[in-house]
Design a protein around this motif. Sequence first.
Motif, short mmCIF file in Angstrom:
data_model
loop_
_atom_site.label_atom_id
_atom_site.label_comp_id
_atom_site.label_asym_id
_atom_site.label_seq_id
_atom_site.Cartn_x
_atom_site.Cartn_y
_atom_site.Cartn_z
N PHE A 1 3.05 9.00 14.94
CA PHE A 1 1.81 9.19 15.70
C PHE A 1 0.58 8.84 14.84
O PHE A 1 -0.35 8.16 15.30
CB PHE A 1 1.70 10.64 16.20
N HIS A 2 0.58 9.32 13.59
CA HIS A 2 -0.56 9.04 12.71
C HIS A 2 -0.84 7.54 12.60
O HIS A 2 -1.97 7.08 12.73
CB HIS A 2 -0.29 9.59 11.29
N VAL A 3 0.22 6.78 12.34
CA VAL A 3 0.05 5.34 12.13
C VAL A 3 -0.36 4.66 13.44
O VAL A 3 -1.27 3.82 13.48
CB VAL A 3 1.33 4.70 11.55
N LEU A 4 0.29 5.09 14.52
CA LEU A 4 -0.04 4.54 15.83
C LEU A 4 -1.52 4.80 16.16
O LEU A 4 -2.24 3.93 16.65
CB LEU A 4 0.87 5.22 16.87
N ARG A 5 -1.98 6.00 15.88
CA ARG A 5 -3.37 6.35 16.17
C ARG A 5 -4.34 5.50 15.36
O ARG A 5 -5.27 4.89 15.90
CB ARG A 5 -3.62 7.84 15.89
N ALA A 6 -4.11 5.47 14.04
CA ALA A 6 -5.06 4.78 13.16
C ALA A 6 -5.12 3.28 13.45
O ALA A 6 -6.19 2.67 13.38
CB ALA A 6 -4.68 5.02 11.70
N VAL B 1 0.84 -1.19 0.00
CA VAL B 1 0.00 0.00 0.00
C VAL B 1 0.89 1.25 0.00
O VAL B 1 1.80 1.38 0.81
CB VAL B 1 -1.02 -0.02 1.16
N VAL B 2 0.60 2.12 -0.97
CA VAL B 2 1.32 3.40 -1.05
C VAL B 2 0.65 4.38 -0.11
O VAL B 2 -0.57 4.54 -0.13
CB VAL B 2 1.29 3.95 -2.49
N CYS B 3 1.47 5.01 0.72
CA CYS B 3 0.92 5.94 1.70
C CYS B 3 2.03 6.86 2.17
O CYS B 3 3.16 6.43 2.37
CB CYS B 3 0.35 5.13 2.88
N ASP B 4 1.69 8.13 2.33
CA ASP B 4 2.61 9.08 2.94
C ASP B 4 2.17 9.25 4.39
O ASP B 4 1.07 9.78 4.64
CB ASP B 4 2.55 10.41 2.18
N TYR C 1 -2.68 12.23 7.43
CA TYR C 1 -3.50 11.33 8.26
C TYR C 1 -4.60 10.64 7.45
O TYR C 1 -4.88 9.46 7.66
CB TYR C 1 -4.10 12.05 9.48
N ALA C 2 -5.20 11.36 6.51
CA ALA C 2 -6.27 10.74 5.72
C ALA C 2 -5.73 9.56 4.92
O ALA C 2 -6.37 8.51 4.81
CB ALA C 2 -6.90 11.78 4.80
N SER C 3 -4.53 9.73 4.40
CA SER C 3 -3.90 8.67 3.62
C SER C 3 -3.56 7.46 4.52
O SER C 3 -3.70 6.30 4.12
CB SER C 3 -2.65 9.25 2.94
N VAL C 4 -3.16 7.73 5.76
CA VAL C 4 -2.86 6.65 6.71
C VAL C 4 -4.14 5.87 7.05
O VAL C 4 -4.16 4.63 7.04
CB VAL C 4 -2.21 7.21 7.99
#
Length: 262
Positions: free
Chosen positions: A121-126, A61-64, A68-71
């Motif tokens: 943080f973004h990835v941890l949250r999601a 999966v491509v993600c920056d 956050y929306a992309s994550v």
Amino acid sequence: DTKRFAGKTALVTGAAGNIGLAVARRLAKEGSHVVLLDLDQAKLDDVAKGFAEHGVKVKTVVCDVTNYASVEEAVEYAEKTVGPIDFLFNNAGYQGAFAPVQDYPVEDFQRVVNIDLVGAFHVLRAVSRRMVERRSGSIVNTASMAGLQGPPNMAAYGSSKFGVVGLTQVASKDLAPHNIRVNGIAPALMGPGFMWDRQTELQAATNTQYFSTDPEKVKVEMVAGVPMRRLGDIEEIPGTVAFLLSEDSSYITGVTLPISGG
Ligand code: NAD
């Protein structure tokens, strides 16, 4: 032989890079399905080829991670196509520039913090909010020795990785009531390879009192500071991450474990 991670699903960020790929391969070898997340589809397609022998589901999966929306979308995709995420290896990162703090490029500082700290943080949250619903999961964040002892000329990286160590401690407390553990690793000098060459060349170019101006001499100087007197091999990382993700570390949370040769 039984594979200890059979039926599990792992999300690995920075999976097209050295450490992410090595860890993803180890988890797959031990039976876990893997979702490989990174910035570049071509690179992801290339590394994904190496997983066929493990007989597990592999998705890319491509993600920056700075978005956050992309994550959220990537995590949603991972869970829909592979399964509920049991393991997160939160590892995407960027080392940034090398310059004394008074000269450190302002835009690069923001970029490093955005990728290494805000992205983590973004990835941890999601991911963790989904783990909370299931009351199960284990997370490992990639910090760095630069997040435990501030290195010269690395204002953005050092402070971001100190942030990752702090985030790991806070998240371990917030998620403990939900049966989720959060730990970190702090690799030090890994090599040989691109990162090692880049780091020694750029430290030499800073022309500061800490290092020689000759990159070859910087290599010798840095290794001389390591009690084990050698660089770490990338393959010395996956076993530690697998341990921290596994039930073998069931009473360990909130720690950042140095992988540093002493
Ligand atoms: P690497 O450059 O090979 O891998 C990093 C990966 O992260 C790359 O594939 C890159 O595309 C990806 N990435 C960067 N920005 C991203 C973004 N915004 N969104 C998604 N992916 C992104 O380097 P590596 O050595 O494998 O580093 C992995 C982690 O280990 C990093 O967090 C790094 O800071 C940390 N680390 C590395 C060393 C070392 O010496 N190699 C030492 C200590 C810590």
